[in-house]
Design an enzyme around this catalytic site. Structure first.
Site, PDB file in Angstrom:
ATOM      1  CD  GLN A   1     -50.251  23.184  32.536  1.00  0.00           C
ATOM      2  OE1 GLN A   1     -49.557  24.332  32.953  1.00  0.00           O
ATOM      3  NE2 GLN A   1     -49.513  22.420  32.405  1.00  0.00           N
TER       4      GLN A   1
ATOM      5  CG  ASP B 284     -46.915  27.989  27.681  1.00  0.00           C
ATOM      6  OD1 ASP B 284     -45.900  27.700  28.478  1.00  0.00           O
ATOM      7  OD2 ASP B 284     -47.954  27.946  27.827  1.00  0.00           O
TER       8      ASP B 284
ATOM      9  CE  LYS C  75     -46.295  25.442  33.878  1.00  0.00           C
ATOM     10  NZ  LYS C  75     -46.938  25.211  32.469  1.00  0.00           N
TER      11      LYS C  75
END
Ligand code: GUN
Length: 287
Positions: free
Chosen positions: A97, A120, A53
């Site tokens: 995460q 997200d 990422k």
């Protein structure tokens, strides 16, 4: 005739290149897109995801802020950091995460992220917005599947009016996938572990999306001749190699188009995350 391959690596590169150009234009106006990435603990798979990422941010021209916290970090400490990042005007997106260490409640953490920075698309506000057709961040993997369908096969796949069967009902993939396909005017069925006659249900599909997490569970007996098959699964096969939920070799003989694993849906997730960060920056510019 063998199926056409929908190349996720290529399509994700195209999306990242488009973002790179648009980001350069924002930079000329003095605007920098910033993603804060938080990793708690040392899960090796998560470390790889986070590294990728950050690499994608660098390629596109985003600034990434990296918070790599020890596994013993308390929930309170993590929530405090999120609160600080929520308040920072120079931060557009916040990504925590998953999975988190067991002593931290993922739901509480997701709920703590400001919906306007939830790149997200996990916050209930964003899930609810998707549900009622309002603007909001969409979970990256299902958003990536829509892009594969729209950009793959030279844009010749029509979604509207098609029978779509999604196998899997997770909050991150199956459920938002069904809402996105509905938004595209498909007729949607969600199948799952308790579905009766799974083969028959899957065989109705013009577009079959497998998101179960079981290596090779979708066989030629689940697929109608000429169907488009999207494989969201990422599993380790008995030989240790990455494989999808779909038995690629036999299904590609029947399908009209299919995504491979690796190189199908996988690369799209990060591309869509980057797209969400760009959209977040635009939104913050206006507010
Ligand atoms: N862990 C596995 N997939 C994801 C994802 O898409 N987002 C986050 N935050 N964590 C993950």
């Amino acid at each position: 005739m063998a199926a056409q391959i929908i190349d996720g690596k290529l399509i994700s590169s195209q999306i990242k290149d488009e973002l790179r150009e648009k980001t350069a234009l924002l930079k000329e106006k003095g605007i920098e897109v910033t993603l804060a990435v938080i990793l708690v603990g040392e899960d090796p798979a998560s470390q790889v995801y986070v590294r990728n990422k950050k690499k994608a941010c660098e390629y596109i021209g985003f600034r990434s802020l990296s918070y790599e916290l020890p596994a013993e970090t308390t929930q309170e400490e993590l929530l405090k950091l999120i609160d600080v990042l929520n308040g920072r005007k120079d931060v557009d997106g916040i990504l925590v995460q998953m999975p988190l260490p067991k002593h931290i409640d993922e739901k509480t953490v997701i709920n703590a992220i400001s919906p306007s920075k939830d790149v997200d698309g996990f916050h209930p506000m964003n899930v609810g917005a998707l549900c009622i057709g309002e603007k909001g961040f969409v979970s990256c993997t299902p958003a990536g599947v829509i892009q594969l369908l729209k950009r793959g096969c030279d844009g010749k796949i029509n979604i509207a009016g098609k029978e779509c069967v999604i196998v899997g009902r997770s909050n991150i993939v199956g459920k938002p996938m069904s809402l996105l396909m509905l938004r595209e005017n498909a007729t949607v069925t969600i199948a799952h572990s308790r579905t009766k006659n799974l083969e028959e249900v899957c065989k109705r599909a013009d577009i079959l999306i497998a998101a179960v997490g079981k290596a090779g569970m979708i066989t030629k007996d689940h697929v109608k001749e000429g169907a488009v098959v999207i494989d969201v699964g990422i599993n380790r096969g008995e030989d240790g190699k990455l494989c999808g939920d779909v038995k690629f070799d036999e299904v590609s003989e029947i399908a009209s188009a299919i995504t491979p694993v690796p190189g199908g849906v996988g690369p799209m997730t990060i591309a869509m995350l980057m797209n969400n960060c760009y959209e977040a920056a635009l939104m913050h510019m206006e507010s």
